[in-house]
Design an enzyme around this catalytic site. Structure first.
Site, short mmCIF file in Angstrom:
data_model
loop_
_atom_site.label_atom_id
_atom_site.label_comp_id
_atom_site.label_asym_id
_atom_site.label_seq_id
_atom_site.Cartn_x
_atom_site.Cartn_y
_atom_site.Cartn_z
N TYR A 24 37.22 -23.31 22.40
CA TYR A 24 38.22 -23.06 23.05
C TYR A 24 39.44 -22.35 22.24
CZ TYR A 24 36.28 -25.79 26.90
OH TYR A 24 35.48 -26.45 27.75
N ASN A 46 39.10 -22.83 36.24
CA ASN A 46 39.28 -21.97 37.92
C ASN A 46 38.33 -21.00 38.03
OD1 ASN A 46 40.52 -20.82 39.85
ND2 ASN A 46 42.49 -20.53 38.83
N CYS A 54 30.81 -19.59 31.10
CA CYS A 54 31.97 -20.57 30.54
C CYS A 54 31.32 -21.89 30.01
CB CYS A 54 33.04 -20.77 31.76
SG CYS A 54 32.53 -21.29 33.26
N HIS A 55 29.99 -21.94 30.26
CA HIS A 55 29.47 -23.28 29.63
C HIS A 55 29.10 -22.93 28.18
CE1 HIS A 55 26.12 -20.25 30.48
NE2 HIS A 55 25.62 -20.89 29.62
N GLU A 81 19.11 -22.50 26.93
CA GLU A 81 19.40 -21.26 26.05
C GLU A 81 18.95 -21.72 24.66
OE1 GLU A 81 23.16 -20.08 26.38
OE2 GLU A 81 23.02 -19.48 28.73
#
Length: 97
Positions: A24, A46, A54-55, A81
């Site tokens: 982040y 959001n 976003c994972h 992944e």
DNA sequence: AGGGTGACCCGCT
DNA sequence: CAGCGGGCCACCC
């Protein structure tokens, strides 16, 4: 719609390659708001677009961190992944600097 | 204008 | 080494 700041965050997250993760703090820094790691979480939380992976955004200490659909799901997606995860921690070798 | 919110972070105990 | 407290930032009522 989203303002340019959120757009920048999405763009950065979209650039994270498969099998890699970013923190982040890293995203916040590249977005030009180095101390806004918390806000990055807000924006991603959001987000619902599957076009934004976003994972692939984790905590600075290596912990996987939160996820809208649950930490378990985040871990599953990352493992799929090829990211190595012990407990809730991703291997440092996957984290972009 | 001002208080509440959160997928965070860091220092201190 | 685990918890807690306080800081932090942009956004949303």
């Amino acid at each position: 719609m989203y303002d340019s700041r959120a757009q920048r965050i999405f763009h950065i997250v979209r650039s994270i390659p498969r099998g890699k993760v970013a923190t982040y703090t890293y995203v916040a820094r590249k977005a030009g708001v180095p101390k806004a790691a918390r806000y990055v979480g807000n924006v991603l939380g959001n987000n619902r677009s599957s076009r934004v992976p976003c994972h692939r955004v984790v905590r600075k200490d290596g912990h996987v961190g939160g996820f809208r659909d649950g930490t378990r799901e985040k871990v599953r997606r990352l493992r799929r992944e090829g990211v190595v995860i012990r407990g809730n921690c991703v291997g440092a070798e996957h984290i972009l600097q």
